[in-house]
Design a protein around this motif. Structure first.
Motif: not given
Ligand code: NAP
Length: 286
Positions: A231-248
């Motif tokens: 339903n929203r981009q979680t803080e966990l997903v945001q942190a992963a994206l900021r660290k350039n981690l693979a993420c879904l």
């Protein structure tokens, strides 16, 4: 979409059901493939579930999805269930074949396909850390073990529920190495050693005020982060994206579990890209 005298019915039983995104992508898929089927949101109060199930035969439905709060109660009302429903005691998909109603659960298969096909990640032989011990955790951990995950670490806010999940998994998959860790241990970088996939199956992150499940500083450099929340981009997903981690995020799982349902009903490969685009367009993300 053209409704004709020949149009067949599909839909989703839920209460409430108005938030469901399934009608968007299932109708997009039927339309794209020129199938004469329409998918409807069907609000079913708990006390009306038996009669709603009967109506599937009366109206010759192709099948339905089943969501909260019916996933468990529908099982006893079906004629047959597949082995995963047998294992988990819940169903989210019903196929009506000549008035015989068969139940399936597509969460685990959908998650795995999303992880492999969209995420390019194969969990075979890997160490995985799963947050949560609710219904979604049961489905996803079983599918990870079936896919060959070698070590599964379970971390849940209520430790007893994590221990129950471990016991359930041990009983069904004795070969898998299973560990339970306390919820506070998620702040300990040592916990993530050799972990190559982190899966959040909890509801933590659904609301703005939930905060972050795993602080960015303890996320390892080469871990895949999968968060089932959509339903929203979680803080966990945001942190992963900021660290350039693979993420879904959970949108991928939502589409793929729907794709597995689509394939059960039609016997045809689901047009995944069409389904994804329809949801993104509806959410005005295109
Ligand atoms: N993307 C998809 O296709 C898809 C499909 C199914 C579900 N989901 C999502 O998966 C999530 C869980 O659903 P479920 O059916 O498994 O629910 P559930 O059976 O009620 O389990 C909820 C889990 O979340 C934990 N939890 C709840 N709030 C928390 C918080 N603030 N902090 C830490 N842990 C918390 C619970 O821990 P306790 O045991 O301590 O209460 C429990 O482990 C929901 O967000 C749902 O929308 C997504």
């Amino acid at each position: 979409m053209e409704i004709k005298g020949t149009t067949k019915l599909c839909g989703v039983f839920g209460y409430p059901v108005r938030h469901s995104i399934s009608p968007v992508f299932q109708n997009a898929a039927f339309h794209y493939l020129g199938l004469d089927i329409v998918y409807l949101p069907l609000e079913v109060k708990p006390e009306n579930l038996p009669v709603a199930v009967q109506s599937l035969r009366a109206f010759s439905f192709v099948g339905v999805n089943v969501t909260i709060p019916h996933k468990k109660n529908i099982v006893a009302l079906l004629d047959e269930v597949d082995e995963e429903v047998e294992l988990l005691g819940v169903a989210n998909t019903v196929l009506n074949k000549d008035d015989c109603l068969k139940g399936f659960i597509t969460d685990g298969k959908g998650f795995l396909r999303s992880l492999r096909e969209e995420g390019g990640f194969d969990p075979a032989g890997k160490k995985v850390l799963v947050f949560g011990a609710g219904g979604t955790a049961y489905a996803l951990t079983a599918s990870l073990i079936r896919a060959g995950t070698s070590t599964l670490v379970i971390c849940n806010r209520t430790r007893e529920r994590a221990e129950e999940l471990k016991k359930h998994l041990k009983g069904n998959f004795p070969h898998c190495h299973l560990e339970v860790i306390g919820f506070d241990r998620r702040f300990d970088p040592g916990v993530y050693k050799e972990v190559t996939l982190i899966v959040n199956t909890t509801a933590c992150g659904m609301k703005d005020e939930d905060g972050i499940l795993v602080p960015p500083e303890v996320l390892p450099e080469s871990v895949f982060v999968y968060d089932v929340i959509y339903n929203r981009q979680t803080e966990l997903v945001q942190a992963a994206l900021r660290k350039n981690l693979a993420c879904l995020n959970g949108l991928s799982m939502l589409i793929y579990q729907g794709a597995v349902s689509f394939e059960i009903w039609t016997g045809l490969p689901a047009p995944i890209e069409v389904m994804k685009r329809s949801v993104l367009a509806q959410r005005k993300l295109l």
